[in-house]
Motif scaffolding. Structure first.
Motif, PDB file in Angstrom:
ATOM      1  N   ASN A  36      10.231   6.743  19.666  1.00 48.77           N
ATOM      2  CA  ASN A  36      10.461   6.091  18.388  1.00 48.77           C
ATOM      3  C   ASN A  36      10.620   7.136  17.291  1.00 48.77           C
ATOM      4  O   ASN A  36      10.042   8.220  17.384  1.00 48.77           O
ATOM      5  CB  ASN A  36       9.272   5.215  18.008  1.00 48.77           C
ATOM      6  CG  ASN A  36       9.323   3.886  18.710  1.00 48.77           C
ATOM      7  OD1 ASN A  36      10.308   3.578  19.364  1.00 48.77           O
ATOM      8  ND2 ASN A  36       8.247   3.119  18.598  1.00 48.77           N
ATOM      9  N   VAL A  59       9.580   9.015  14.124  1.00 49.34           N
ATOM     10  CA  VAL A  59       8.246   9.223  13.585  1.00 49.34           C
ATOM     11  C   VAL A  59       8.393   9.820  12.191  1.00 49.34           C
ATOM     12  O   VAL A  59       9.224  10.697  11.960  1.00 49.34           O
ATOM     13  CB  VAL A  59       7.417  10.151  14.485  1.00 49.34           C
ATOM     14  CG1 VAL A  59       6.046  10.414  13.882  1.00 49.34           C
ATOM     15  CG2 VAL A  59       7.281   9.549  15.864  1.00 49.34           C
ATOM     16  N   GLY A 105       3.048   6.721  12.854  1.00 52.54           N
ATOM     17  CA  GLY A 105       3.850   5.907  13.760  1.00 52.54           C
ATOM     18  C   GLY A 105       4.222   6.631  15.031  1.00 52.54           C
ATOM     19  O   GLY A 105       5.156   6.239  15.729  1.00 52.54           O
ATOM     20  N   GLY A 106       3.468   7.622  15.375  1.00 52.86           N
ATOM     21  CA  GLY A 106       3.754   8.325  16.614  1.00 52.86           C
ATOM     22  C   GLY A 106       3.226   9.734  16.535  1.00 52.86           C
ATOM     23  O   GLY A 106       2.434  10.076  15.648  1.00 52.86           O
ATOM     24  N   GLY A 107       3.636  10.520  17.454  1.00 54.50           N
ATOM     25  CA  GLY A 107       3.159  11.887  17.483  1.00 54.50           C
ATOM     26  C   GLY A 107       4.295  12.864  17.249  1.00 54.50           C
ATOM     27  O   GLY A 107       5.461  12.562  17.533  1.00 54.50           O
ATOM     28  N   VAL A 140      -5.108   8.031  31.570  1.00 51.72           N
ATOM     29  CA  VAL A 140      -4.223   6.864  31.697  1.00 51.72           C
ATOM     30  C   VAL A 140      -3.085   7.117  32.673  1.00 51.72           C
ATOM     31  O   VAL A 140      -2.185   6.310  32.800  1.00 51.72           O
ATOM     32  CB  VAL A 140      -3.630   6.480  30.321  1.00 51.72           C
ATOM     33  CG1 VAL A 140      -4.708   6.017  29.385  1.00 51.72           C
ATOM     34  CG2 VAL A 140      -2.854   7.640  29.727  1.00 51.72           C
ATOM     35  N   LEU A 188       1.476   2.937  29.377  1.00 51.11           N
ATOM     36  CA  LEU A 188       0.587   3.894  28.726  1.00 51.11           C
ATOM     37  C   LEU A 188       1.249   5.257  28.594  1.00 51.11           C
ATOM     38  O   LEU A 188       0.969   5.999  27.652  1.00 51.11           O
ATOM     39  CB  LEU A 188      -0.711   4.011  29.527  1.00 51.11           C
ATOM     40  CG  LEU A 188      -1.534   2.738  29.632  1.00 51.11           C
ATOM     41  CD1 LEU A 188      -2.748   2.961  30.508  1.00 51.11           C
ATOM     42  CD2 LEU A 188      -1.971   2.278  28.252  1.00 51.11           C
ATOM     43  N   ARG A 246       1.001   8.546  21.603  1.00 51.14           N
ATOM     44  CA  ARG A 246       2.097   8.096  22.451  1.00 51.14           C
ATOM     45  C   ARG A 246       2.354   6.609  22.276  1.00 51.14           C
ATOM     46  O   ARG A 246       3.483   6.154  22.174  1.00 51.14           O
ATOM     47  CB  ARG A 246       1.770   8.411  23.899  1.00 51.14           C
ATOM     48  CG  ARG A 246       2.929   8.239  24.841  1.00 51.14           C
ATOM     49  CD  ARG A 246       2.479   8.397  26.264  1.00 51.14           C
ATOM     50  NE  ARG A 246       1.816   9.666  26.489  1.00 51.14           N
ATOM     51  CZ  ARG A 246       0.895   9.879  27.416  1.00 51.14           C
ATOM     52  NH1 ARG A 246       0.513   8.882  28.172  1.00 51.14           N
ATOM     53  NH2 ARG A 246       0.335  11.048  27.566  1.00 51.14           N
ATOM     54  N   ASP A 262       1.511   4.849  19.707  1.00 51.43           N
ATOM     55  CA  ASP A 262       2.051   4.614  18.370  1.00 51.43           C
ATOM     56  C   ASP A 262       3.553   4.851  18.339  1.00 51.43           C
ATOM     57  O   ASP A 262       4.284   4.213  17.582  1.00 51.43           O
ATOM     58  CB  ASP A 262       1.367   5.540  17.361  1.00 51.43           C
ATOM     59  CG  ASP A 262      -0.054   5.090  17.066  1.00 51.43           C
ATOM     60  OD1 ASP A 262      -0.349   3.914  17.342  1.00 51.43           O
ATOM     61  OD2 ASP A 262      -0.854   5.905  16.591  1.00 51.43           O
ATOM     62  N   ALA A 263       3.979   5.786  19.157  1.00 56.16           N
ATOM     63  CA  ALA A 263       5.391   6.150  19.134  1.00 56.16           C
ATOM     64  C   ALA A 263       6.228   5.286  20.050  1.00 56.16           C
ATOM     65  O   ALA A 263       7.436   5.474  20.134  1.00 56.16           O
ATOM     66  CB  ALA A 263       5.540   7.616  19.531  1.00 56.16           C
ATOM     67  N   THR A 264       5.579   4.377  20.760  1.00 58.17           N
ATOM     68  CA  THR A 264       6.323   3.582  21.728  1.00 58.17           C
ATOM     69  C   THR A 264       6.954   2.374  21.052  1.00 58.17           C
ATOM     70  O   THR A 264       6.301   1.676  20.272  1.00 58.17           O
ATOM     71  CB  THR A 264       5.380   3.112  22.855  1.00 58.17           C
ATOM     72  OG1 THR A 264       4.783   4.261  23.453  1.00 58.17           O
ATOM     73  CG2 THR A 264       6.139   2.318  23.904  1.00 58.17           C
ATOM     74  N   ALA A 265       8.206   2.204  21.353  1.00 59.37           N
ATOM     75  CA  ALA A 265       8.903   1.049  20.804  1.00 59.37           C
ATOM     76  C   ALA A 265       8.268  -0.231  21.320  1.00 59.37           C
ATOM     77  O   ALA A 265       7.929  -0.347  22.497  1.00 59.37           O
ATOM     78  CB  ALA A 265      10.371   1.104  21.215  1.00 59.37           C
ATOM     79  N   GLY A 266       8.072  -1.167  20.458  1.00 62.50           N
ATOM     80  CA  GLY A 266       7.514  -2.447  20.858  1.00 62.50           C
ATOM     81  C   GLY A 266       6.010  -2.511  20.723  1.00 62.50           C
ATOM     82  O   GLY A 266       5.419  -3.563  20.957  1.00 62.50           O
TER      83      GLY A 266
END
Lengths: 491, 1134
Positions: free
Chosen positions: A197, A199, A248-250, A484, B954, B985, B987-991
């Motif tokens: 996404n 960022v 919104g991401g890294g 994970v 994940l 990660r 947070d950056a994932t679409a959806g």
């Protein structure tokens, strides 16, 4: 009544107690003597797969900034020909064998530069593309213990220096310490987005008097990079420290510091984020032969009183001069460090509030073309750390280790020609150790014991004396396990 | 209205009219042997009003040949005739027998004695006497005509037929006849013929008197009229000219104060009412009776002409039926049937059938009603009989009177038109009285209902002691509060609750305040489930929490569904957050006091002293196993704590041959419940029951009921599970121990299961010691303690073997990963503990406390004290050891919006992830969260197949979207502070959009990605993919079941966010047309026909028939298990 007649009524009861008790005692004895186990699962015939207690990492994404001196509109690109190298650590680093297939790929956008799918240890390298970042993507069995480094070396009229930069996964709160003032001092901030996404990054610069100018917001496209010229709003700041906050991401970030005095290139370096803000920062691999400068930033709202000490092979190095520094809240400060010979040292910065720190050294003599090296505070090595070592001609490297807060023991693996050499190193408290890695393609450090906090750095040098090109990169922890990476249903 | 022909003037009472008296012929009917004939004859001849003649119907079947007769006997030419038993030649001493010379004197004496006796009667007797010995010849008449003998038993023939008469019939009659002047004639009859047929033939063959009315008085053997009976009957006859049939009051022969019979009372539909009930005390309550519908044969006085005019009895209707029929017809002809209570007769039991005491009589009465009703109303009456019989049978079944119900049902066979027509034809006559004029003779329907009510009351309410005794008991009345608080059961329960409460101090008060949502921890997983969720988990072919699976869910879900529904519908109380969780939590937390209640009730069959029962109950409820079961949230063990004492009591009753059908069924029902939650505990129960079935023949059926019914009822679940999932059956509901150490064998032998909640070590030893020593009670080998002593090593061996059963391996993400899952050590300790406490209770129950010397009394008290101390030490160990801290109130980790989405039309799921050293454990939670206890890891669960999708999600790899779409995940929750890398990660994932944390979980809202899913907030369980967009199809039920309307454009598809295997268990239909799933799709996908239609998605129950049968059997078993009425009405003597 006869004697038997008197006893007879009690015989059944007594016999019951004796027999039942005896049988029970016998059963207990049998159970303790011959323990048995009946496996109903096997009888049912649906034995589940064996359970593994460790979840090895199965997916690693890291990004290298690529050629940092390119990609800014209006600013001429400076061509740097470098190499990006990746390595997978020896199997001994893994707590359990990694099964299945795995690949390690170096990607420039969608273009694959090189890939690896062989056994451990392995390495691969490629030339840096002309534009854009390089992504390391390791999957499957090759994902645990993988490291990537990009390195370029240039020595022309405008730019001179050795920049060895580890490629890292994304972070969200990044502190980059490098740069300075002056017309020939250029700082380029490279923001990298390994995610899927876009960022948004909030970039601010702290200076000696506090935050410099307004913070800026920059959006980094998925899988892309954005390069900012810090001089645009902090060009006059003598001791800038860059703070990048991803939203919104890294993001990953690198700060390229290029120093040109007049027409004399005084060096260049590309730094990666320091360790996160803490009251204790340890800067391993500080080359203090000619002295150095410690730069600290205080992110919080309180003034920091900072004590600085230098550690060497023999422990604390007694130094003359000031070892205490006071820095205002939200500002940066510098402290000159005395020259300490006999190889790299570690600088320990202890503040009463969290700080970030780096040490910069000038390898040159101040008049001729030289090089600068920024040694950032390194993250703690809890388990495994490693660095891929590009095969740049003429570059010699030394692994610097330091243990604080107690002693430590590590195993150092140096990989050359696909084979790993092992060296066990013991570190006393507040002592450093230096390991020559020779022409290894990768070096791996596995912590094996000791209560101390272990950190390290790889010091790369080419040449010697005032002509030496120096670059220091912190030893970054390498993910072996991931909480994970392997999912399983909970009952 | 004219009911009778004009009474001839000659039969009017002398006192008023001076007309001729009737000629009374007493007809004495013998049985098939001579027993009782003499007595009957004597009583007839002892009447204050002597009959004019006596006709003895000989049914003994002994045909006396002329030459074989001990005395000369004249036989008529036909071979059948009358013989005179009073021939002078047969009189050995010349003093007995009638003689012509004596007869006038006798006649005069009689006339003097009975002033009302008409002169004609004397004349008639004088004529008879004048005939002399030659005319008093005994007539012998063979009445056999080849008619079949009725199957109905002739109760007049009740005398012991096994004893052959020591004297011949003729001797008996002759002996009696010699004492009287009344002519006695004997008529022989075929013993195979019914009594009434024989009597009718005898009457027909006997000449009618020339003048006057001939009255017949039937006195069968077994009936002894009092001396004034005949005169009362004749007097009553003379008082009413329309009276044609008269019956006496029959009293019990042995206890004359009790009534035997009076009249035959029936409704118009032929339902005979027993009034009086045979044995009812005679308090003169029926002495005002007069008109009746019919009277029993015995003792009846009937006009000869009337009897013959009515063609006698219809013997095809049996005895009572024939009597009822005769009376009914007499009434229809305008002749009254009258009961004369002042005419008393002593009748042997069964000699006077006036009630429908047998099915045959019941049927016969029905047939009478059908035969006597007008032809046009016969179908209606038949229908009425059918309906009322069925209803009555049903009611009797509900009242647990199966025999009576069967009798009602058997009366349906009376609705036989052929037999009714035959009967109607045989006895055809012209009725002269309208039906409505006879209405008062029939019993009203109210009488039937009243009778039933009385019967129910009698069976339900035990007889109360006389008021005086009751008052004597309560010489020192206490308040009800004191009575309640000092009741041993209450004391035991409160004490157990107190120990539990003290031990539960480690749990904190949160477990009580948060009870509405249930508990989690130990074996309890915590769930937000209601009755519907549990029910569908049991019935649906695809069930279970998360993505579910095809494995059948245990019947425990079905058992919990009812209480869960109940707690959700308690008026004025807000519905709990998780009804199923609440039920489970209450069961677990209150297991100890509930066990005390159960044990107290069950111990009554073993222990008689209430306080010893209370001690047994307390010891059972506060055992270390009980506390550990509660502390570890073991639902199955908690249920066993309550039900095992019931099973033990049932088996005990069988063992001592005191079981009843109800107790056996109740035990079986309890064991069904036990088997649903703890199937392995059925093993010792069934084993003991089978042994009892072998060694206790008298109660073999009861033992087999206990042994076989529970496994049979649970078979639909047990059989498939045993084929591939033994561990699941063994684990039951929370009987598995996941990792951890099994206590050493010696601790198991001390009844210590280990783990949280286990008592202090060695505190259980005193109870074990005294329990073992208690087996010494009893000085006989054949004491119950011997069986218990034999059972003890068996149960101990089971208890030692139990923890060695490996049921699986602890999966990753759970404490003790890789360790074996074994059967909880306390599982088989439960029956052992029960045995020990019962042994102790029986020993203390027999400790003498009365009539002892001071020394022995002190010894007795010392024994009691030691027993009490042993129990208290164990309870103290439990209280000291606490219940640990495993249990805690469960809180739904989902935010309210996710719960709403899950329960609403979207029916989405939430994905919970717990990162750890060994990876990310995940759990999918939807509306089908039906697991109340931790299930064993099963390979067949679809959740495991979603691991790759979860990993991809994940790791932000390709494939994460697939999981979202395939499982309708709308919320991703990660436990605690996730590693920064993961959070970044995600947070950056679409959806994925991060939302505020909730209860320690970091949350991301999951929304579909891509152009197709932009219109939807979340990926729903059912969605319709059209060429242009994705539409929501609302989900109403569990596991994607729904019934809804859709409007499908062309080329639309229905995509179900369920695992592919779901399609095999679901039926998707559009307007009734079943659709087939498309091949090769990740999720079940169906092509929808274009246009508006009704979509039905139904998750079928592959065991529907079995489940229905199971429920039906449970209902029946429950009905049979409910004790109804007093115990003495259920106990069958063995």
């Amino acid at each position: 009544m006869s004697r038997w007649g008197r006893v007879r009524p009690f015989v059944p009861g007594t016999a019951r107690v004796v027999l039942a008790g005896g049988a029970a005692a016998g059963l207990v004895w049998l159970g303790m003597t011959y323990p048995v186990s009946v496996d109903l699962v096997a009888v049912a015939g649906n034995e589940p797969a064996p359970v593994s207690g460790t979840s090895l990492a199965t997916h690693i994404d890291a990004m290298c900034p690529g050629p940092e001196l390119t990609g800014i509109d209006g600013v001429p690109d400076v061509e740097t020909r470098g190499t990006v190298a990746a390595a997978t650590g020896p199997a001994a680093l893994l707590p359990e064998p990694a099964t299945g297939a795995g690949t390690v790929r170096l990607l420039a956008g969608t273009k694959e530069l090189d890939s690896l799918d062989s056994d451990r240890p392995g390495d691969l390298s490629a030339k840096l593309p002309r534009q854009g970042p390089v992504t390391l993507r390791a999957t499957g069995a090759l994902a645990p213990a993988v490291a990537t480094t990009q390195e370029w070396l240039t020595s022309d009229e405008q730019t001179r220096g050795l920049a060895t930069t580890p490629c890292l996964p994304a972070g969200s709160d990044l502190w980059l310490v490098a740069g300075g003032d002056g017309p020939g001092r250029l700082e380029r901030l490279v923001l990298l987005n390994p995610g899927g996404n876009p960022v948004t990054a909030d970039v601010s610069v702290l200076g000696a008097a506090g935050e410099v100018g307004e913070s800026r917001t920059e959006t980094v496209a998925a899988g892309g990079r954005a390069t900012l010229l810090l001089d645009a709003w902090a060009g006059d700041e003598k001791q800038p420290v860059v703070h990048v906050v991803a939203d919104g991401g890294g993001l990953q970030a690198a700060l390229s510091d290029t120093w040109l005095v007049g027409s004399t290139p005084r060096g260049t370096e590309t730094v990666v984020p320091t360790d996160h803000a803490a009251t204790v920062q340890v800067v391993p691999g500080a080359v203090l032969d000619g002295g150095g400068t410690l730069r600290v930033a205080v992110p919080g709202d309180e003034q920091a009183v900072i004590k600085v000490s230098v550690l060497g092979k023999d422990g604390l190095v007694p130094t003359s001069g000031t070892s205490v520094l006071s820095v205002a809240a939200g500002a940066t400060g510098e402290l000159e460090l005395p020259a300490v010979s006999d190889g790299p040292h570690a600088v320990v910065v202890t503040g009463d509030v969290p700080v970030v720190a780096s040490v910069v050294t000038d390898a040159g003599n101040g008049t001729d073309p030289g090089d600068i090296a920024w040694s950032s505070s390194a993250p703690l090595v809890r388990d495994v750390a490693g660095a891929a070592l590009p095969a740049t001609k003429g570059v010699e490297r030394t692994l610097q280790l330091v243990s604080t807060e107690g002693s430590g023991a590590v195993t150092v693996y140096t990989v050359a020609d696909g084979r790993a050499g092992t060296r066990k190193v013991r570190l006393s408290d507040d002592h450093t150790a230096s390991v020559d890695v020779g022409d290894a393609t990768a070096v791996w450090v596995q912590r094996t014991g000791g209560p101390g906090e272990l950190r390290g750095a790889v010091v790369s040098t080419k040449g010697s004396g005032d002509d030496a090109l120096v670059s220091v990169m912190p030893l970054e922890p390498s993910a072996v396990t991931s909480p994970v990476s392997r999912a399983f249903p909970l009952p | 209205m004219t009911l009778a022909p004009a009474r001839p003037d000659i039969v009017a009472p002398v006192s008023s009219t001076g007309v001729a008296p009737p000629v009374v012929t007493a007809v004495v009917v013998s049985g098939t042997d001579a027993t009782g004939v003499g007595e009957a004859l004597t009583s007839v001849l002892a009447q204050s009003l002597l009959p004019d003649e006596v006709l003895v119907v000989d049914r003994t079947g002994v045909i006396l040949a002329p030459d074989a007769s001990p005395r000369p006997a004249a036989t008529d030419a036909t071979g059948a005739g009358e013989t005179d038993t009073a021939s002078p030649s047969t009189d050995p001493d010349g003093t007995l027998g009638s003689s012509a010379e004596e007869e006038p004197a006798d006649a005069e004496r009689d006339a003097a004695a009975r002033s009302e006796e008409p002169a004609e009667h004397d004349q008639h007797r004088g004529d008879d006497a004048a005939q002399g010995p030659a005319e008093h010849d005994q007539h012998r008449e063979d009445l056999a005509d080849g008619q079949p003998v009725e199957d109905e038993a002739d109760h007049e023939d009740h005398e012991d037929r096994a004893d052959p008469p020591e004297v011949t019939f003729v001797d008996v009659v002759a002996t009696v006849a010699e004492t009287t002047t009344v002519p006695v004639r004997v008529v022989t009859a075929d013993p195979r013929r019914p009594v009434r047929a024989a009597v009718l033939e005898a009457v027909r063959g006997h000449p009618a008197p020339d003048d006057g009315v001939s009255l017949l008085w039937f006195v069968p053997v077994g009936v002894t009229p009092e001396p004034g009976a005949l005169v009362a009957l004749v007097d009553a006859w003379r008082r009413s000219p329309s009276t044609g049939l008269l019956g006496p009051k029959h009293l019990e022969k042995d206890i004359p104060s009790r009534l035997q019979a009076l009249s035959i009372r029936s409704t118009r539909g032929g339902r005979v009412i027993a009034r009086p009930i045979p044995g009812e005390p005679d308090q003169g309550q029926y002495d005002r009776m007069s008109d009746a519908l019919a009277v029993p044969f015995a003792g009846t006085v009937v006009e000869r002409d009337l009897l013959l005019g009515l063609r006698g009895w219809d013997t095809s209707l049996g005895d009572m039926g024939a009597d009822l029929d005769l009376g009914w017809r007499a009434q229809a002809c305008g002749r009254r049937v009258v009961v004369v209570p002042s005419a008393r007769m002593h009748s042997a039991e069964g000699a006077v059938p006036a009630t429908a005491s047998t099915p045959a009589r019941r049927r016969a009465a029905r047939r009478v009603a059908l035969a006597r009703t007008p032809w046009w109303s016969t179908p209606f009456l038949a229908a009425w009989i059918v309906v009322t019989s069925l209803l009555a049978a049903l009611a009797l079944m509900l009242l647990k009177r199966p025999r009576a119900a069967w009798a009602e049902l058997s009366s349906l066979s009376s609705v036989d038109p052929i037999r009714g027509l035959r009967s109607r034809w045989r006895t055809r006559h012209r009725r002269t009285v309208r039906r409505r004029h006879l209405r008062s003779l029939f019993e009203p329907r109210r009488a039937v209902l009243t009778g039933w009510g009385d019967a129910v009351h009698h069976s339900l309410v035990p007889p109360q002691p006389p008021a005086g005794e009751q008052q004597a008991i309560e010489l020192n009345p206490r308040s009800w509060l004191v009575k309640v608080l000092t009741h041993p059961a209450i004391v035991a329960t409160l004490a157990a609750a107190l120990v539990a409460a003290v031990a539960a101090r480690s749990l904190g008060t949160g477990v009580w305040t948060g009870l509405g949502a249930g508990l989690s921890g130990g074996e309890l997983v915590g769930t937000s489930a209601d009755a519907q969720t549990l029910w569908h988990a049991w019935t649906d072919g695809w069930s279970g929490s998360g993505l579910g699976g095809p494995d059948p869910v245990g019947p425990s879900a079905m058992f919990l569904a009812g209480p869960a529904w109940l707690v959700a519908h308690i008026p004025l109380v807000p519905a709990p957050a998780s009804p199923a969780g609440l039920v489970v939590a209450v069961l677990v937390l209150l297991a100890m006091p509930l066990a005390a209640v159960s044990a107290y009730l069950a111990a009554r069959v073993v222990v008689t002293r209430p306080w010893v029962r209370a001690l047994v109950a307390f010891a059972w409820a506060t055992s270390g196993v009980a506390a550990a079961a509660v502390a570890q949230g073991r639902l199955g063990a908690a249920v066993a704590l309550v039900l095992l004492p019931a099973g033990f009591a049932g088996l005990w009753l069988v063992a001592v041959c005191r079981s009843t059908a109800t107790s056996a069924f109740a035990t079986a029902l309890a064991m069904v419940g036990l088997g649903a939650f703890a199937p392995v505990l059925l093993v010792p129960v069934v084993g003991v029951a089978l042994v009892l079935a072998v060694v206790r023949r008298g109660v073999r059926t009861h033992a087999l009921v206990i042994a076989l019914l529970p496994p049979v009822l649970l078979a639909p679940w047990l059989v498939p599970a045993l084929q591939g999932a033994w561990p699941t059956v063994a684990a039951g509901a929370g009987l598995a121990q996941w990792g951890g150490e099994v206590p050493p064998v010696w601790r198991l032998a001390l009844l210590d299961p280990g783990g949280p909640g286990a008592p202090l070590v060695w505190t259980t030893a005193p109870l074990v010691a005294v329990g073992l020593l208690s087996l010494a009670r009893g000085r006989r080998w054949r004491a119950a303690e011997t069986s218990m002593a034999a059972l003890l090593p068996v149960l101990l061996a089971l208890a030692l073997v139990g923890p060695t059963l490996r049921l699986g391996t602890v999966p990753a993400g759970v404490e003790g990963t890789g360790e074996p899952i074994v059967l909880w050590p306390g599982t088989f300790l439960l029956p052992l503990v029960l045995l020990v406490v019962v042994s102790l209770g029986r020993a203390l129950d027999r400790v003498p406390l009365k009539h002892l010397s001071r020394t022995r009394l002190a010894g007795s008290w010392m024994v009691l004290t030691v027993g009490l101390a042993a129990v208290l030490v164990g309870a103290g160990g439990v209280a000291w050891g606490t219940l640990g801290d495993l249990l805690s109130p469960w809180k739904d980790p989902r935010p309210a919006v996710a719960v709403e989405q899950a329960s609403g039309s979207f029916a989405t799921r939430s994905l919970f992830v717990v990162p750890g050293e060994s990876g990310a454990g995940y759990r999918l939670v939807g509306r089908e969260a039906s697991d109340v206890v931790r299930p064993l890891p099963q390979v067949s669960r679809a959740d495991g197949q979603a691991a790759d999708g979860v990993t991809a999600l994940l790791d932000a790899q390709a494939g994460g979207d697939g999981l979202v779409a395939a499982s309708a995940v709308d919320l991703l929750a990660i436990r605690g502070e996730p590693v920064p890398e993961l959070a970044r990660r995600l947070d950056a994932t679409a959806g994925l959009q991060r939302i505020s944390p909730h209860d320690g979980w970091e949350m991301w809202r999951v929304s579909p990605t891509g152009e197709r899913d932009q219109a939807l907030v979340a990926s729903p369980r059912l969605r319709m993919e059209t060429p242009e967009e994705t539409r929501l199809v609302e989900t109403l039920g569990e596991n994607a079941a729904t019934v809804t309307s859709i409007d499908a454009p062309a080329d639309s598809r229905l995509v179900v966010a369920q695992p592919p295997g779901w399609a095999e268990h679901a039926v998707v239909a559009v307007d009734g047309r079943v659709l087939s799933a498309m091949d090769g799709e990740e999720s079940p996908t169906y092509e929808l026909p274009e246009g508006s239609a009704r979509l039905t998605v139904d998750v079928v129950d592959p065991q529907h028939g079995w489940h229905v049968a199971q429920l039906g059997a449970l209902v029946v078993l429950g009905f049979l298990a409910v004790p109804f009425g007093r115990r003495e009405t259920r106990v069958v003597d063995r």
